[in-house]
Design a protein around this motif. Sequence first.
Motif: not given
Length: 490
Positions: A335-362
């Motif tokens: 649908m994104i492609a069909g509508e000609g919309a933009w997909w603004s992505l970021q490489p959120f890869l849970q790597d060395e730059d990712s945040n550390v959350y104290p709770d299991a849910e997050r």
Amino acid sequence: MNSLSNSEGSSSHATLTSHGACVCGSPLLQKFHERMMADISRRQFLGGAAALIAMFSALHAPTVLSNKPKRSDGPVLLTNLTLFDGSGGPLRKNVSVRVENGRIEALLNDSSGTEGAEVIDCGGRILMPGIIDAHWHTTLAAISQIEAMTADPGYVHLVAAREAERTLLRGVTSVRDVGGPSFALKRAIDKGIIPGPRIFPAGAMISQTSGHGDFRMRHEIPRTPTSPLSPAEQQGVAAIADGEAEVLRRTREQLMLGASQIKLMAGGGVASMFDPLDSTQFTEREIRAAVEAADDWGTYVMAHVYTPRGIQRALRAGVRSIEHGQLADEETVRMIAGEGAWWSLQPFLQDEDSNVYPDAERRAAQTKVAEGTIRAYEYAQRFDAKTAWGTDILFNPQSTGNQLRHLAKLTRFYDPLTALSMATGINGELLALSGPRNPYPGKLGVIEPGAHADLLVVDGNPDRNLDFLVDIDQDLRMVMKGGRFYKDEL
């Protein structure tokens, strides 16, 4: 809105200064906004903007005032270079680039164009367009947890101005600001008061009550007809709107202030206190109200949203850019492609730059987004969706210097020249979506006659890798914006 983080330190610190998942609704962010505007009215803030800029200029005189960008009395000819023109095509040799009046005048063979020009030998290095970050928070990127909790508001804006210079000196010559009070900073940069990238401002993020831009604390609920605006709303970070009429008003207010595009919060986030990741926000009618108002001004709406349901609702309402969207399924990407919309992505890869959350849910939500990121890049290529690159750094001065490392990560999914074109020519096409609200008419992100002369000279081999983005201080030799040199180590 997401943030970049250093994984070291306490969990509370990581919650604020982190990357890889949304932190817009975190308690610390809410406290920050309360502190920022608890005793300052919006009129006082706007009236003091000029004083803040003047204070910054006085404090930062050694680099800003004494080392103003070099100006040439006439045209400049950049020669002895290998050209990456921003299109993603192969590198080109035996070409020179002539710059005059802030624009690229011509691409020439190496033996022509020297008449009346200052000739600059690039030493065989790569000449490429300035980099464009399509998801950046100019005012909020470089303020740390301690500063957010203890500094006065003026300091926060001084930090933002200082970071704008650093952003430019990293080779990021344009940013699409996706939420925050960046109008004054943009004006100061455009007037040459301070150095920084071109800013395409969205102004306040528009959110429903309980949405991803509602930063109020529980004690502030319920809102009554006589309740004052929350600190975040007074600051211009967010605007709460419920119902078509309110969404229409808040959208028009941002357009009045100079927004080049509008930002809606159409879904939840990882670090949010009140709005879960899977929540869908704003009705289709509410979103459409913002879309129609933006369209009347010749521009568009972008939406923070992750889930298929939220993305599809936004697209049906006419949203032109999906911000994040890592949980999209195949039907949604079609649908994104069909509508000609933009997909603004970021490489959120849970790597060395990712945040550390104290709770299991997050942590579980963060893992879900990271897994979705890998699928998202695969889907984007399979269905030929228009894909932009951005970083979404928030409240992390330690990570702003790694801004371009997140571009280098794209080589996990794309060949290096394709990845580099995403942050130059392709992102330039997204900026142009602002139409008549584009504050910098003309092409950005490409090297071709008539385009803005936003140029970099780098030591590297972008046809092989993007390693030069990792140590940008060493490998970036020249930064030109609008035909003016801001860094020149050739």
